[in-house]
Motif scaffolding. Structure first.
Motif, PDB file in Angstrom:
ATOM      1  N   PRO A  33       0.817  -1.223   0.000  1.00 44.59           N
ATOM      2  CA  PRO A  33       0.000   0.000   0.000  1.00 44.59           C
ATOM      3  C   PRO A  33       0.844   1.262   0.000  1.00 44.59           C
ATOM      4  CG  PRO A  33      -0.026  -1.046   2.159  1.00 44.59           C
ATOM      5  CD  PRO A  33       0.657  -2.004   1.240  1.00 44.59           C
ATOM      6  N   LEU A  34       0.340   2.287  -0.679  1.00 45.70           N
ATOM      7  CA  LEU A  34       1.020   3.578  -0.709  1.00 45.70           C
ATOM      8  C   LEU A  34       0.904   4.266   0.648  1.00 45.70           C
ATOM      9  CD1 LEU A  34      -0.207   4.785  -4.211  1.00 45.70           C
ATOM     10  CD2 LEU A  34       2.077   3.925  -3.635  1.00 45.70           C
ATOM     11  N   ALA A  35       2.006   4.819   1.102  1.00 45.10           N
ATOM     12  CA  ALA A  35       2.040   5.558   2.372  1.00 45.10           C
ATOM     13  C   ALA A  35       3.147   6.598   2.282  1.00 45.10           C
ATOM     14  CB  ALA A  35       2.268   4.612   3.539  1.00 45.10           C
ATOM     15  N   PRO A  36       3.033   7.557   1.347  1.00 41.36           N
ATOM     16  CA  PRO A  36       4.149   8.472   1.084  1.00 41.36           C
ATOM     17  C   PRO A  36       4.496   9.344   2.282  1.00 41.36           C
ATOM     18  CG  PRO A  36       2.150   9.234  -0.009  1.00 41.36           C
ATOM     19  CD  PRO A  36       1.853   7.859   0.511  1.00 41.36           C
ATOM     20  N   VAL A  37       5.783   9.583   2.454  1.00 38.98           N
ATOM     21  CA  VAL A  37       6.228  10.483   3.503  1.00 38.98           C
ATOM     22  C   VAL A  37       5.638  11.864   3.222  1.00 38.98           C
ATOM     23  CG1 VAL A  37       8.355  11.058   2.258  1.00 38.98           C
ATOM     24  CG2 VAL A  37       8.253  11.352   4.723  1.00 38.98           C
ATOM     25  N   GLY A  38       5.158  12.508   4.257  1.00 41.41           N
ATOM     26  CA  GLY A  38       4.538  13.814   4.093  1.00 41.41           C
ATOM     27  C   GLY A  38       3.105  13.760   3.607  1.00 41.41           C
ATOM     28  N   GLY A  39       2.614  12.556   3.253  1.00 38.87           N
ATOM     29  CA  GLY A  39       1.216  12.383   2.866  1.00 38.87           C
ATOM     30  C   GLY A  39       0.900  12.623   1.409  1.00 38.87           C
ATOM     31  N   LYS A  40       1.893  12.970   0.582  1.00 33.02           N
ATOM     32  CA  LYS A  40       1.650  13.250  -0.832  1.00 33.02           C
ATOM     33  C   LYS A  40       2.542  12.374  -1.692  1.00 33.02           C
ATOM     34  CE  LYS A  40       1.703  16.948  -4.309  1.00 33.02           C
ATOM     35  NZ  LYS A  40       2.027  18.373  -4.578  1.00 33.02           N
ATOM     36  N   ALA A  47       6.515   7.194  -2.111  1.00 33.36           N
ATOM     37  CA  ALA A  47       5.466   6.219  -2.409  1.00 33.36           C
ATOM     38  C   ALA A  47       5.148   5.366  -1.179  1.00 33.36           C
ATOM     39  CB  ALA A  47       5.876   5.319  -3.581  1.00 33.36           C
ATOM     40  N   TYR A  48       6.197   4.868  -0.522  1.00 35.18           N
ATOM     41  CA  TYR A  48       6.013   3.882   0.551  1.00 35.18           C
ATOM     42  C   TYR A  48       6.444   4.343   1.939  1.00 35.18           C
ATOM     43  CZ  TYR A  48       5.492   0.656  -3.394  1.00 35.18           C
ATOM     44  OH  TYR A  48       5.084   0.024  -4.547  1.00 35.18           O
ATOM     45  N   GLY A  49       6.898   5.568   2.067  1.00 32.16           N
ATOM     46  CA  GLY A  49       7.338   6.017   3.390  1.00 32.16           C
ATOM     47  C   GLY A  49       8.447   5.134   3.924  1.00 32.16           C
ATOM     48  N   ASN A  50       8.251   4.559   5.109  1.00 26.94           N
ATOM     49  CA  ASN A  50       9.254   3.706   5.734  1.00 26.94           C
ATOM     50  C   ASN A  50       8.905   2.224   5.657  1.00 26.94           C
ATOM     51  OD1 ASN A  50      10.847   5.951   6.574  1.00 26.94           O
ATOM     52  ND2 ASN A  50       9.462   6.274   8.307  1.00 26.94           N
ATOM     53  N   ASP A  51       7.954   1.874   4.802  1.00 25.39           N
ATOM     54  CA  ASP A  51       7.619   0.467   4.568  1.00 25.39           C
ATOM     55  C   ASP A  51       8.501  -0.035   3.426  1.00 25.39           C
ATOM     56  OD1 ASP A  51       6.605  -2.014   4.003  1.00 25.39           O
ATOM     57  OD2 ASP A  51       4.528  -1.359   3.726  1.00 25.39           O
ATOM     58  N   ASN A  52       9.554  -0.745   3.774  1.00 26.96           N
ATOM     59  CA  ASN A  52      10.586  -1.130   2.815  1.00 26.96           C
ATOM     60  C   ASN A  52      10.390  -2.516   2.218  1.00 26.96           C
ATOM     61  OD1 ASN A  52      12.672   1.191   3.417  1.00 26.96           O
ATOM     62  ND2 ASN A  52      12.091   0.384   5.424  1.00 26.96           N
ATOM     63  N   ARG A  53       9.196  -3.080   2.330  1.00 26.23           N
ATOM     64  CA  ARG A  53       9.012  -4.472   1.933  1.00 26.23           C
ATOM     65  C   ARG A  53       9.235  -4.702   0.439  1.00 26.23           C
ATOM     66  NH1 ARG A  53       3.723  -6.039   2.620  1.00 26.23           N
ATOM     67  NH2 ARG A  53       3.121  -3.841   2.768  1.00 26.23           N
ATOM     68  N   TYR A  54       8.901  -3.713  -0.407  1.00 25.49           N
ATOM     69  CA  TYR A  54       9.083  -3.956  -1.836  1.00 25.49           C
ATOM     70  C   TYR A  54      10.563  -3.948  -2.208  1.00 25.49           C
ATOM     71  CZ  TYR A  54       7.979  -4.160  -6.788  1.00 25.49           C
ATOM     72  OH  TYR A  54       7.887  -4.576  -8.092  1.00 25.49           O
ATOM     73  N   VAL A  55      11.362  -3.127  -1.547  1.00 27.23           N
ATOM     74  CA  VAL A  55      12.810  -3.171  -1.763  1.00 27.23           C
ATOM     75  C   VAL A  55      13.351  -4.534  -1.322  1.00 27.23           C
ATOM     76  CG1 VAL A  55      15.030  -2.160  -1.135  1.00 27.23           C
ATOM     77  CG2 VAL A  55      13.063  -0.680  -1.508  1.00 27.23           C
ATOM     78  N   VAL A  56      12.886  -5.022  -0.180  1.00 30.02           N
ATOM     79  CA  VAL A  56      13.301  -6.343   0.297  1.00 30.02           C
ATOM     80  C   VAL A  56      12.974  -7.414  -0.737  1.00 30.02           C
ATOM     81  CG1 VAL A  56      12.870  -8.138   2.019  1.00 30.02           C
ATOM     82  CG2 VAL A  56      13.160  -5.767   2.749  1.00 30.02           C
ATOM     83  N   ASP A  57      11.770  -7.382  -1.267  1.00 35.69           N
ATOM     84  CA  ASP A  57      11.359  -8.406  -2.222  1.00 35.69           C
ATOM     85  C   ASP A  57      12.132  -8.304  -3.527  1.00 35.69           C
ATOM     86  OD1 ASP A  57       9.648  -9.354  -0.348  1.00 35.69           O
ATOM     87  OD2 ASP A  57       7.806  -8.611  -1.282  1.00 35.69           O
ATOM     88  N   ALA A  58      12.481  -7.076  -3.943  1.00 38.62           N
ATOM     89  CA  ALA A  58      13.299  -6.908  -5.144  1.00 38.62           C
ATOM     90  C   ALA A  58      14.670  -7.553  -4.949  1.00 38.62           C
ATOM     91  CB  ALA A  58      13.449  -5.423  -5.469  1.00 38.62           C
ATOM     92  N   VAL A  59      15.288  -7.303  -3.792  1.00 40.66           N
ATOM     93  CA  VAL A  59      16.613  -7.854  -3.506  1.00 40.66           C
ATOM     94  C   VAL A  59      16.551  -9.370  -3.397  1.00 40.66           C
ATOM     95  CG1 VAL A  59      18.449  -7.936  -1.779  1.00 40.66           C
ATOM     96  CG2 VAL A  59      17.449  -5.737  -2.440  1.00 40.66           C
TER      97      VAL A  59
END
Length: 288
Positions: free
Chosen positions: A19-26, A61-73
């Motif tokens: 889910p999208l959770a951008p830093v700053g809300g935008k 896009a994702y704030g501090n939810d880094n799961r997609y970076v983890v899955d890419a790696v």
């Protein structure tokens, strides 16, 4: 030349799982209108002839939810290493730091400015972040800083407190280069060269800025090289945040650095990245 791209992003089309959770809300325009998932990123690397890439957390896009970076790696450990973001002011910041390292990521990124958050955030030298900096210094973990030149005084304070830190400045901290040689407006950036742990991430944005006003890349690049040396400068495409194909962004960077020696360009386009992120040198032997 053995290329490493130190600054790529990946956005999943699956907004339910990620889910999208951008830093700053935008959410940033680029992540909404020209996203690239990690499969597309890999194809772009192949097209451009780039061996390895750092997948940097897409904070807007994702704030501090880094799961997609983890899955890419995890999906392509022979091609990708990952850079994560956390809330360094949170009471559990060090625990979150350790968690994402345990998930296979390699470096930390602090997001203090951007298209959706212009200006410079004022928390870089906040005392609540000190435990994170102490942990990063003790464990030789690089900290990538998305900041403006206005944050340099705060950074200097942190370097005074944590002198063995290794930091990488996105876009060279966005200095004003329009005055041209001798680049008096960018002097605070050049003064950072006295700190051996400060590295520069040279992106196409910097090359473009070096062409504005009285500046030219031919004037600016040798000056920044003389200050920091090629071994402390690493190239990053900023794809797909930067417009254009990854292949075209690499070609633009090659043209912008054509005045440098082959040895200096090899450091900037690959070897410096491996010194900042040692996991890159071990790729192929094991995942990072």
């Amino acid at each position: 030349m053995d290329y490493v791209d130190t600054h790529t992003h990946a956005i999943s089309p699956d907004h339910d799982r990620y889910p999208l959770a951008p830093v700053g809300g935008k959410q940033s325009d680029w992540s909404a209108h020209r996203p690239a998932d990690y499969g597309s990123l890999l194809a772009s690397l192949d097209e451009a002839g780039i061996r390895h890439a750092m997948v940097v957390q897409a904070s807007t896009a994702y704030g501090n939810d880094n799961r997609y970076v983890v899955d890419a790696v995890k999906a392509h450990p022979d091609r990708f290493c990952g850079v994560f973001s956390i809330d360094v002011l949170a009471p559990d910041a060090v625990e979150r730091f350790k968690f994402w390292l345990g998930e296979g990521l390699s470096g930390l990124r602090l997001f203090l400015t951007g298209t959706t958050m212009p200006g410079q955030a004022n928390w870089l030298d906040d005392e609540r972040s000190f435990p994170v900096w102490e942990y990063a210094q003790a464990n030789n973990i690089s900290i990538c800083l998305q900041m403006t030149a206005a944050g340099i005084p705060a950074l200097r304070r942190m370097l005074g407190l944590f002198p063995r830190s290794r930091v990488l400045l996105d876009h060279l901290a966005r200095p004003d280069l329009s005055d041209g040689p001798p680049y008096a407006s960018a002097q605070p950036l050049f003064d950072l060269a006295e700190h051996p742990g400060v590295y520069l991430k040279l992106t196409n944005r910097t090359i473009t800025e070096a062409s504005r006003g009285a500046s030219t890349p031919q004037a600016f690049m040798p000056k920044v090289l003389a200050a920091f040396g090629a071994r402390r400068i690493a190239w990053g495409s900023n794809f797909p945040s930067a417009e254009g194909s990854l292949k075209s962004l690499l070609a633009e960077a090659q043209a912008g650095l054509a005045m440098l020696s082959d040895e200096d360009r090899q450091w900037i386009f690959g070897d410096t990245a491996r010194s900042i992120y040692p996991e890159l040198s071990r790729m192929g032997a094991r995942s990072c």
